[in-house]
Scaffold this motif. Structure first.
Motif, PDB file in Angstrom:
ATOM      1  N   THR A 101     -13.137   3.103   2.144  1.00 35.96           N
ATOM      2  CA  THR A 101     -12.264   1.979   1.791  1.00 35.96           C
ATOM      3  C   THR A 101     -10.862   2.441   1.429  1.00 35.96           C
ATOM      4  OG1 THR A 101     -13.037   2.035  -0.511  1.00 35.96           O
ATOM      5  CG2 THR A 101     -14.185   0.561   1.007  1.00 35.96           C
ATOM      6  N   GLY A 102     -10.637   3.759   1.400  1.00 36.61           N
ATOM      7  CA  GLY A 102      -9.317   4.292   1.094  1.00 36.61           C
ATOM      8  C   GLY A 102      -8.594   4.839   2.301  1.00 36.61           C
ATOM      9  N   GLY A 103      -9.215   4.736   3.480  1.00 33.19           N
ATOM     10  CA  GLY A 103      -8.615   5.261   4.699  1.00 33.19           C
ATOM     11  C   GLY A 103      -8.055   4.164   5.583  1.00 33.19           C
ATOM     12  N   ILE A 133       0.835  -1.196   0.000  1.00 33.46           N
ATOM     13  CA  ILE A 133       0.000   0.000   0.000  1.00 33.46           C
ATOM     14  C   ILE A 133       0.869   1.244   0.000  1.00 33.46           C
ATOM     15  CG2 ILE A 133      -1.736   1.298   1.292  1.00 33.46           C
ATOM     16  CD1 ILE A 133      -2.834  -1.270   0.185  1.00 33.46           C
ATOM     17  N   GLU A 134       0.533   2.187  -0.872  1.00 38.59           N
ATOM     18  CA  GLU A 134       1.138   3.516  -0.813  1.00 38.59           C
ATOM     19  C   GLU A 134       0.103   4.480  -0.260  1.00 38.59           C
ATOM     20  OE1 GLU A 134       3.088   5.025  -4.196  1.00 38.59           O
ATOM     21  OE2 GLU A 134       4.420   3.288  -4.446  1.00 38.59           O
ATOM     22  N   ALA A 135       0.525   5.297   0.695  1.00 35.46           N
ATOM     23  CA  ALA A 135      -0.440   6.157   1.368  1.00 35.46           C
ATOM     24  C   ALA A 135       0.215   7.435   1.860  1.00 35.46           C
ATOM     25  CB  ALA A 135      -1.074   5.409   2.552  1.00 35.46           C
ATOM     26  N   MET A 136      -0.620   8.479   1.965  1.00 34.57           N
ATOM     27  CA  MET A 136      -0.224   9.706   2.632  1.00 34.57           C
ATOM     28  C   MET A 136      -0.556   9.551   4.110  1.00 34.57           C
ATOM     29  SD  MET A 136       1.103  11.678   0.355  1.00 34.57           S
ATOM     30  CE  MET A 136       1.191  13.213   1.285  1.00 34.57           C
ATOM     31  N   TYR A 185      -8.139   6.660  -1.754  1.00 31.38           N
ATOM     32  CA  TYR A 185      -8.909   7.555  -0.896  1.00 31.38           C
ATOM     33  C   TYR A 185      -9.715   8.547  -1.729  1.00 31.38           C
ATOM     34  CZ  TYR A 185      -9.892  10.432   3.230  1.00 31.38           C
ATOM     35  OH  TYR A 185     -10.516  11.118   4.254  1.00 31.38           O
ATOM     36  N   GLN A 186      -9.171   8.896  -2.889  1.00 30.57           N
ATOM     37  CA  GLN A 186      -9.868   9.820  -3.780  1.00 30.57           C
ATOM     38  C   GLN A 186     -11.178   9.212  -4.281  1.00 30.57           C
ATOM     39  OE1 GLN A 186      -7.579  11.012  -7.185  1.00 30.57           O
ATOM     40  NE2 GLN A 186      -9.062  12.529  -7.864  1.00 30.57           N
ATOM     41  N   ARG A 187     -11.171   7.897  -4.454  1.00 28.38           N
ATOM     42  CA  ARG A 187     -12.355   7.218  -4.980  1.00 28.38           C
ATOM     43  C   ARG A 187     -13.368   6.917  -3.883  1.00 28.38           C
ATOM     44  NH1 ARG A 187     -12.138   2.755  -9.693  1.00 28.38           N
ATOM     45  NH2 ARG A 187     -14.362   2.292  -9.840  1.00 28.38           N
ATOM     46  N   ILE A 224      -4.942   6.148   1.266  1.00 26.74           N
ATOM     47  CA  ILE A 224      -4.346   5.359   0.195  1.00 26.74           C
ATOM     48  C   ILE A 224      -4.344   6.172  -1.089  1.00 26.74           C
ATOM     49  CG2 ILE A 224      -4.573   3.256  -1.189  1.00 26.74           C
ATOM     50  CD1 ILE A 224      -5.918   1.947   1.233  1.00 26.74           C
ATOM     51  N   THR A 225      -3.205   6.189  -1.763  1.00 27.29           N
ATOM     52  CA  THR A 225      -3.051   6.971  -3.000  1.00 27.29           C
ATOM     53  C   THR A 225      -3.224   6.073  -4.215  1.00 27.29           C
ATOM     54  OG1 THR A 225      -0.667   6.605  -3.038  1.00 27.29           O
ATOM     55  CG2 THR A 225      -1.448   8.555  -1.875  1.00 27.29           C
TER      56      THR A 225
END
Length: 435
Positions: free
Chosen positions: A413-415, A333-336, A407-409, A432-433
């Motif tokens: 489910t992106g957090g 996972i790539e994430a900010m 996370y944009q979508r 998640i990016t």
């Protein structure tokens, strides 16, 4: 305890009111707490004894006016310093909508508090002092709101009474912020000139600013369309709990097997085809139950229990989706990440626990790609760690795959939440990016 005015719990047509979650942000002394106090006061959403206590405290402090900021600056340390330290949540309702307000701190050392308050917000209000214009903190808060994918942003230019309600001052700030906003991904941006202290354009339109032809702040909040902000396309249903009432006295419940959880995306109806992850098996929705009985459909953020047509081995942490619209299944996972603790730093090889929807797995930080300066948006590629309130992009390796979207979508489910293995305390929030 008596209310100044009773607020209806639902509109006259009988439909339940929807709820708007909003977060306020801005520099210190821009008037966030005063604005919220004004909203509560002018919308008749505070109790008489609360107002009496605020009036008494205002007199004891030697102020010749009722300091509405005291309605939200509830901690003693906040009142003594005249600043907001922690996130203060306030609730009120009008005949059109219910509201949850998160009053977030302005100081940079409380960035984590703002991230917490804005993470679930539908709208963020960034206050700007009309005398000072845009500040570094104003830009930082606007960036954080966009990083957290808050769908709607209001720039409230406050203290217009101190610049003689000048349209030129307002337009200059609007122009400056519009130029800055071009660097960000802001879906919906609104500008409103206000005076929180005197109530101009907060609940009622102001006669002092005839040049402004837009709505008051409360009117904008009441009529903002938020139903389409949530992802209604991608069906995502993380299973939180398997319901098997073995001790039920009703014979009809002996064979009941339901899967409880919160709808994270899409619309579910009886008869819809579903895929179960991780097995990949397909089934159909037989029924959708709620605490008030079966419903014909479910959508975010409803909490429901699904009954399916087939006997599938389903556990907490699994997910239902559409067969031809699946989330990513990944262990990398790539994430900010916003680091929220001063007890330790995030470094490569740090071991953490990741909580993603209803699934909890262990993880290791494989790489810290860069640290982000939230004031200048500069990326520091040489950074070796993240400390309290710092934000950076990391790569995580999980011990088990998660079913995720960017996370944009989908914010649900992106957090991610990152947890310290030793203490069990939350140390970071992550988005998640798109890889």
């Amino acid at each position: 305890m008596t209310s100044m005015q009773a607020q209806p719990s639902q509109p006259a047509d009988g439909r339940p009111m929807d709820m708007l979650r909003l977060a306020t942000a801005g520099s210190v002394d821009d008037g966030k707490s005063t604005l919220i106090g004004r909203l509560l006061y002018d919308s008749k959403a505070i109790f008489e004894d609360q107002l009496s206590a605020v009036e008494r405290t205002s007199r004891e402090r030697g102020e010749d006016y009722t300091n509405l900021a005291l309605l939200t600056d509830g901690l003693r340390a906040e009142r003594e310093q005249g600043i907001t330290i922690d996130v203060a949540y306030r609730y009120f309702a009008t005949p059109k909508r219910k509201f949850i307000i998160a009053d977030t701190p302005g100081h940079i050392q409380y960035t984590r508090n703002m991230v917490t308050g804005a993470s679930t917000a539908d709208l963020a209000i960034v206050l700007v002092d009309a005398r000072n214009g845009l500040t570094e903190q104003s830009r930082r808060h606007a960036f954080l709101a966009t990083l957290l994918r808050v769908p709607h942003l209001v720039l409230a230019v406050n203290k217009m009474d101190l610049v003689d309600y000048s349209s030129e001052v307002f337009e200059r700030i609007v122009e400056e912020f519009t130029a800055f906003a071009a660097k960000l991904e802001i879906g919906d941006l609104t500008f409103i000139p206000i005076s929180a202290l005197h109530g101009d354009n907060v609940v009622q339109r102001s006669h002092n600013m005839p040049w402004y032809d837009g709505p008051s702040l409360l009117h904008h909040l009441e009529h903002l369309h938020i139903a389409s902000d949530r992802n209604l396309i991608d069906v995502r249903f993380p299973v939180q709990y398997v319901i098997r009432p073995h001790q039920a006295t009703d014979p009809a419940l002996h064979d009941y097997r339901g899967y409880a959880g919160q709808v994270a995306g899409g619309v579910l109806k009886p008869g819809d085809e579903l895929m179960h992850l991780p097995s990949g098996l397909t089934t159909t929705v037989k029924r959708i139950d709620t605490a008030n009985g079966p419903v014909p459909e479910a959508f975010p953020p409803m909490s429901v229990t699904l009954l399916i047509s087939d006997d599938i081995d389903v556990s907490r942490g699994d997910m239902f989706c559409r067969p031809h619209n699946q989330p990513a299944v990944s262990q990398d996972i790539e994430a900010m990440v916003c680091w929220m603790t001063d007890g330790r730093a995030l470094t490569p090889q740090s071991r953490l626990i990741v909580k993603h929807t209803t699934r909890t797995v262990k993880a290791i930080v494989r790489d810290l790609q860069y640290r982000l300066d939230v004031n200048t948006l500069h990326r520091d590629d040489s950074a070796t760690q993240l400390t309290l309130n710092e934000i950076g992009r990391v790569t995580l390796r999980l011990t088990q795959p998660v079913f995720c979207d960017s996370y944009q979508r989908n914010r649900m489910t992106g957090g991610l939440i990152l947890i310290d293995e030793a203490t069990g305390g939350t140390v970071a929030a992550a988005m998640i990016t798109d890889n």
